[in-house]
Design an enzyme around this catalytic site. Sequence first.
Site, PDB file in Angstrom:
ATOM      1  N   ASP A 216       0.873  -1.171   0.000  1.00 29.84           N
ATOM      2  CA  ASP A 216       0.000   0.000   0.000  1.00 29.84           C
ATOM      3  C   ASP A 216       0.912   1.224   0.000  1.00 29.84           C
ATOM      4  O   ASP A 216       1.367   1.664   1.055  1.00 29.84           O
ATOM      5  CB  ASP A 216      -0.905  -0.011   1.235  1.00 29.84           C
TER       6      ASP A 216
ATOM      7  N   GLU B 267      -1.571  -1.465  -4.706  1.00 32.22           N
ATOM      8  CA  GLU B 267      -2.796  -0.718  -4.931  1.00 32.22           C
ATOM      9  C   GLU B 267      -2.553   0.337  -6.001  1.00 32.22           C
ATOM     10  O   GLU B 267      -1.528   1.009  -6.003  1.00 32.22           O
ATOM     11  CB  GLU B 267      -3.252  -0.052  -3.628  1.00 32.22           C
TER      12      GLU B 267
ATOM     13  N   ASP C  41      -2.139   1.275   7.412  1.00 25.72           N
ATOM     14  CA  ASP C  41      -1.354   1.057   6.188  1.00 25.72           C
ATOM     15  C   ASP C  41      -0.968  -0.417   6.044  1.00 25.72           C
ATOM     16  O   ASP C  41      -1.027  -0.984   4.954  1.00 25.72           O
ATOM     17  CB  ASP C  41      -0.087   1.927   6.198  1.00 25.72           C
TER      18      ASP C  41
END
Length: 167
Positions: free
Chosen positions: A7, A67, A139
């Site tokens: 991420d 992502e 996160d």
Amino acid sequence: MRLLGLDPGLRNTGWGVIDLVDNRLRHVADGVVRSDDRLSLAERLVQLHQGVAQVIADFSPGEAAIEETFVNRNPASTLKLGQARGAVMLTASLAGLPVAEYAPNLIKKAVVGGGHAAKEQVGMMVRVLLPGCLPDTPDAADALAVAICHAHHRATFHKLAQAGGRR
């Protein structure tokens, strides 16, 4: 198969490692690579690169997933996120890992069942899907969600890659 979820963020890049054995998921590790906001952008990108490279060296994943960038209202923030994302993707690719990309809504749908789930819902479902997993930060939980999404969609990713589609 060991999978690394990422991420990306310039300040905090979450990472999560899971094992996919048959159709079962097992939490291996998770954490955050942090950059020092007192440094130049280039130096911060180096910190992200080195941190993700160390995660790859420590856990030896076979594949990575990241992502995709979403565009927010602040163009400068979106640009910085894109640069962090590029550094993280490059690190995984330089390590020889195939890198899959997933839209935020697809990740949420894979983990929670709905594409517009709140961060808290994602974190809660990550803990349900990976028993014993207690990610320290949102996160890290988001990175584990990316890895879970990839575990569910990796066969399609590989078929598209073989057909010359988007990786």
